[in-house]
Enzyme design. Sequence first.
Site, PDB file in Angstrom:
ATOM      1  N   PHE A  64       2.143   5.585  -2.341  1.00 51.36           N
ATOM      2  CA  PHE A  64       1.323   5.323  -3.520  1.00 51.36           C
ATOM      3  C   PHE A  64       2.121   5.621  -4.787  1.00 51.36           C
ATOM      4  O   PHE A  64       2.109   4.840  -5.746  1.00 51.36           O
ATOM      5  CB  PHE A  64       0.037   6.155  -3.479  1.00 51.36           C
ATOM      6  CG  PHE A  64      -0.979   5.724  -4.503  1.00 51.36           C
ATOM      7  CD1 PHE A  64      -1.921   4.760  -4.182  1.00 51.36           C
ATOM      8  CD2 PHE A  64      -0.986   6.265  -5.773  1.00 51.36           C
ATOM      9  CE1 PHE A  64      -2.840   4.330  -5.130  1.00 51.36           C
ATOM     10  CE2 PHE A  64      -1.902   5.846  -6.730  1.00 51.36           C
ATOM     11  CZ  PHE A  64      -2.835   4.879  -6.402  1.00 51.36           C
ATOM     12  N   ASP A  65       2.810   6.741  -4.815  1.00 51.40           N
ATOM     13  CA  ASP A  65       3.623   7.142  -5.965  1.00 51.40           C
ATOM     14  C   ASP A  65       5.071   7.257  -5.494  1.00 51.40           C
ATOM     15  O   ASP A  65       5.548   8.336  -5.157  1.00 51.40           O
ATOM     16  CB  ASP A  65       3.117   8.466  -6.528  1.00 51.40           C
ATOM     17  CG  ASP A  65       3.841   8.890  -7.802  1.00 51.40           C
ATOM     18  OD1 ASP A  65       4.690   8.120  -8.291  1.00 51.40           O
ATOM     19  OD2 ASP A  65       3.573  10.002  -8.288  1.00 51.40           O
ATOM     20  N   THR A  86       8.511   6.678  -0.629  1.00 51.08           N
ATOM     21  CA  THR A  86       9.790   7.111  -0.083  1.00 51.08           C
ATOM     22  C   THR A  86      10.894   6.901  -1.114  1.00 51.08           C
ATOM     23  O   THR A  86      11.007   5.820  -1.708  1.00 51.08           O
ATOM     24  CB  THR A  86      10.107   6.342   1.210  1.00 51.08           C
ATOM     25  OG1 THR A  86       9.117   6.647   2.178  1.00 51.08           O
ATOM     26  CG2 THR A  86      11.464   6.678   1.743  1.00 51.08           C
ATOM     27  N   ASN A 111       1.810  -4.584   3.565  1.00 50.03           N
ATOM     28  CA  ASN A 111       2.901  -4.488   2.604  1.00 50.03           C
ATOM     29  C   ASN A 111       4.232  -4.698   3.310  1.00 50.03           C
ATOM     30  O   ASN A 111       4.408  -4.335   4.471  1.00 50.03           O
ATOM     31  CB  ASN A 111       2.866  -3.141   1.873  1.00 50.03           C
ATOM     32  CG  ASN A 111       3.711  -2.084   2.548  1.00 50.03           C
ATOM     33  OD1 ASN A 111       4.933  -2.013   2.345  1.00 50.03           O
ATOM     34  ND2 ASN A 111       3.072  -1.257   3.384  1.00 50.03           N
ATOM     35  N   PHE A 115      11.016  -0.247   0.613  1.00 49.94           N
ATOM     36  CA  PHE A 115      11.573   0.962  -0.028  1.00 49.94           C
ATOM     37  C   PHE A 115      12.048   0.675  -1.458  1.00 49.94           C
ATOM     38  O   PHE A 115      13.120   1.113  -1.880  1.00 49.94           O
ATOM     39  CB  PHE A 115      12.750   1.523   0.788  1.00 49.94           C
ATOM     40  CG  PHE A 115      12.369   2.365   1.967  1.00 49.94           C
ATOM     41  CD1 PHE A 115      11.053   2.577   2.317  1.00 49.94           C
ATOM     42  CD2 PHE A 115      13.352   2.943   2.750  1.00 49.94           C
ATOM     43  CE1 PHE A 115      10.708   3.358   3.422  1.00 49.94           C
ATOM     44  CE2 PHE A 115      13.035   3.718   3.859  1.00 49.94           C
ATOM     45  CZ  PHE A 115      11.711   3.928   4.193  1.00 49.94           C
ATOM     46  N   SER A 175       9.058   3.095   8.672  1.00 45.39           N
ATOM     47  CA  SER A 175       8.621   1.924   7.919  1.00 45.39           C
ATOM     48  C   SER A 175       9.109   0.675   8.644  1.00 45.39           C
ATOM     49  O   SER A 175      10.267   0.605   9.062  1.00 45.39           O
ATOM     50  CB  SER A 175       9.196   1.947   6.500  1.00 45.39           C
ATOM     51  OG  SER A 175       8.974   0.692   5.868  1.00 45.39           O
ATOM     52  N   ASN A 177       9.634  -2.136   7.249  1.00 43.10           N
ATOM     53  CA  ASN A 177      10.142  -3.076   6.248  1.00 43.10           C
ATOM     54  C   ASN A 177      11.594  -2.873   5.855  1.00 43.10           C
ATOM     55  O   ASN A 177      12.090  -3.562   4.971  1.00 43.10           O
ATOM     56  CB  ASN A 177       9.253  -3.007   4.997  1.00 43.10           C
ATOM     57  CG  ASN A 177       7.806  -3.324   5.324  1.00 43.10           C
ATOM     58  OD1 ASN A 177       7.517  -4.296   6.001  1.00 43.10           O
ATOM     59  ND2 ASN A 177       6.899  -2.480   4.857  1.00 43.10           N
ATOM     60  N   THR A 178      12.279  -1.931   6.474  1.00 42.62           N
ATOM     61  CA  THR A 178      13.721  -1.752   6.293  1.00 42.62           C
ATOM     62  C   THR A 178      14.381  -2.026   7.644  1.00 42.62           C
ATOM     63  O   THR A 178      14.101  -1.320   8.609  1.00 42.62           O
ATOM     64  CB  THR A 178      14.058  -0.333   5.817  1.00 42.62           C
ATOM     65  OG1 THR A 178      13.492  -0.141   4.515  1.00 42.62           O
ATOM     66  CG2 THR A 178      15.565  -0.121   5.752  1.00 42.62           C
ATOM     67  N   LYS A 207       7.959  11.363  10.139  1.00 39.63           N
ATOM     68  CA  LYS A 207       6.843  10.411  10.133  1.00 39.63           C
ATOM     69  C   LYS A 207       7.118   9.308  11.149  1.00 39.63           C
ATOM     70  O   LYS A 207       8.150   8.641  11.084  1.00 39.63           O
ATOM     71  CB  LYS A 207       6.654   9.814   8.737  1.00 39.63           C
ATOM     72  CG  LYS A 207       5.392   8.954   8.610  1.00 39.63           C
ATOM     73  CD  LYS A 207       5.092   8.641   7.158  1.00 39.63           C
ATOM     74  CE  LYS A 207       3.761   7.919   7.008  1.00 39.63           C
ATOM     75  NZ  LYS A 207       3.409   7.709   5.585  1.00 39.63           N
ATOM     76  N   ASN A 236       2.606   5.874  10.407  1.00 37.25           N
ATOM     77  CA  ASN A 236       2.938   4.884   9.395  1.00 37.25           C
ATOM     78  C   ASN A 236       2.120   3.620   9.643  1.00 37.25           C
ATOM     79  O   ASN A 236       1.201   3.616  10.476  1.00 37.25           O
ATOM     80  CB  ASN A 236       4.451   4.589   9.455  1.00 37.25           C
ATOM     81  CG  ASN A 236       5.032   4.283   8.081  1.00 37.25           C
ATOM     82  OD1 ASN A 236       4.452   3.523   7.315  1.00 37.25           O
ATOM     83  ND2 ASN A 236       6.172   4.859   7.774  1.00 37.25           N
ATOM     84  N   GLY A 258      -5.047   0.665   6.737  1.00 35.80           N
ATOM     85  CA  GLY A 258      -6.482   0.582   6.528  1.00 35.80           C
ATOM     86  C   GLY A 258      -7.254   0.716   7.824  1.00 35.80           C
ATOM     87  O   GLY A 258      -6.694   1.047   8.874  1.00 35.80           O
ATOM     88  N   TYR A 308      -4.298   6.569   2.047  1.00 37.36           N
ATOM     89  CA  TYR A 308      -3.539   5.634   1.222  1.00 37.36           C
ATOM     90  C   TYR A 308      -4.440   4.433   0.900  1.00 37.36           C
ATOM     91  O   TYR A 308      -4.949   4.308  -0.196  1.00 37.36           O
ATOM     92  CB  TYR A 308      -2.237   5.188   1.906  1.00 37.36           C
ATOM     93  CG  TYR A 308      -1.458   4.210   1.047  1.00 37.36           C
ATOM     94  CD1 TYR A 308      -1.650   2.840   1.182  1.00 37.36           C
ATOM     95  CD2 TYR A 308      -0.581   4.654   0.065  1.00 37.36           C
ATOM     96  CE1 TYR A 308      -0.973   1.932   0.365  1.00 37.36           C
ATOM     97  CE2 TYR A 308       0.091   3.760  -0.744  1.00 37.36           C
ATOM     98  CZ  TYR A 308      -0.108   2.400  -0.585  1.00 37.36           C
ATOM     99  OH  TYR A 308       0.557   1.520  -1.401  1.00 37.36           O
TER     100      TYR A 308
END
Length: 346
Positions: A64-65, A86, A111, A115, A175, A177-178, A207, A236, A258, A308
């Site tokens: 989120f941040d 991250t 998403n 990263f 994740s 996505n990497t 994680k 995750n 979600g 999240y």
Amino acid sequence: MTPALASALMPLMRFLDAETAHGLALKALSLGLAGSSAPDRHASLATTVMGLRFANPLGLAAGFDKDAAAILPLLRLGFGFMEAGTVAPLGQPGNPKPRLFRLTEDQAVINRMGFNNKGVAPYLERLKALPRPLPGIFGANIGVNKEGGDPVRDYPALYTALAPYADYVTINISSPNTPGLRDLQGEEKLAEILGAMPARTVPFLVKLAPDLSDAALPGILDVCMAHGVSGVIISNTTIARPASLRSAHATEAGGLSGPPLFERSTAVLREAYQHAAGRLIFIGVGGISTAEHAYRKIRAGASLVQLYTGFAYGGPALVPRLLDGLAALLARDGFTSIEQAVGTAA
């Protein structure tokens, strides 16, 4: 502005694309426009985990941040703790846009951010500038760059840099996505990374993904325990696509979060607790949007829980609502503290 009013205004953000809306929400939060709520509203929710005292077990998950831009305003919403990141050694733009999608009919998100972050240097400067003590527990979530990243070099270096300014540090090896990142969850590669970590000055967590096979999970937990990991975050996002999804965005590539993630992430959490209760602590994340969800995670073995996607949809007013509901559930079942409920349904 109060958390309730901030949440009431959130439907207006639905007219913007998801990433633009997220950026504006984070900017508003960084300016303190979402108000505040007390984290210690229920004595039964206070808990000590990893030697740290949490006013309540409800946290904000990493993602989120990403750049530690709003730590104080987010903690002031009533969270017992939060993770920022991250963060990687060097800034990187992430994947091409669009890369963040609302699945409104499913109250979910996909998403493939990749990263995107500004790098550890500005992240660290923000941590150094924060007034101490913070109003809650802070965790730094660390990762590696897509180009030129070396996990055995980068995770230890990031831990060394950030540990003096964080209450705990989490390595993100899950994740989707990497490219290649989830391969680091293999026992041999994970052992190599953990073996390179420096002496612990603050607790250190790993994680994991919800897509691990049931056969792989015990070995990974054993590696964590053998190398002094304090706890594991489960989980995750998932690359699975449940048949129940209704949104037109359901086929987008990336990690799904979600409510559709709730059952699988909770099942993995329960299996992990059964294997390592008393030797690792667990943070449950994935699909929490109600007090009942949070309570089920806790009874499955989570000492702490994180939001999240539920927060993205529910806004700041969700935090006190979950805390009030969780305290009521504890009282209903005869528990006088959150610690008494941990693992009771595992």
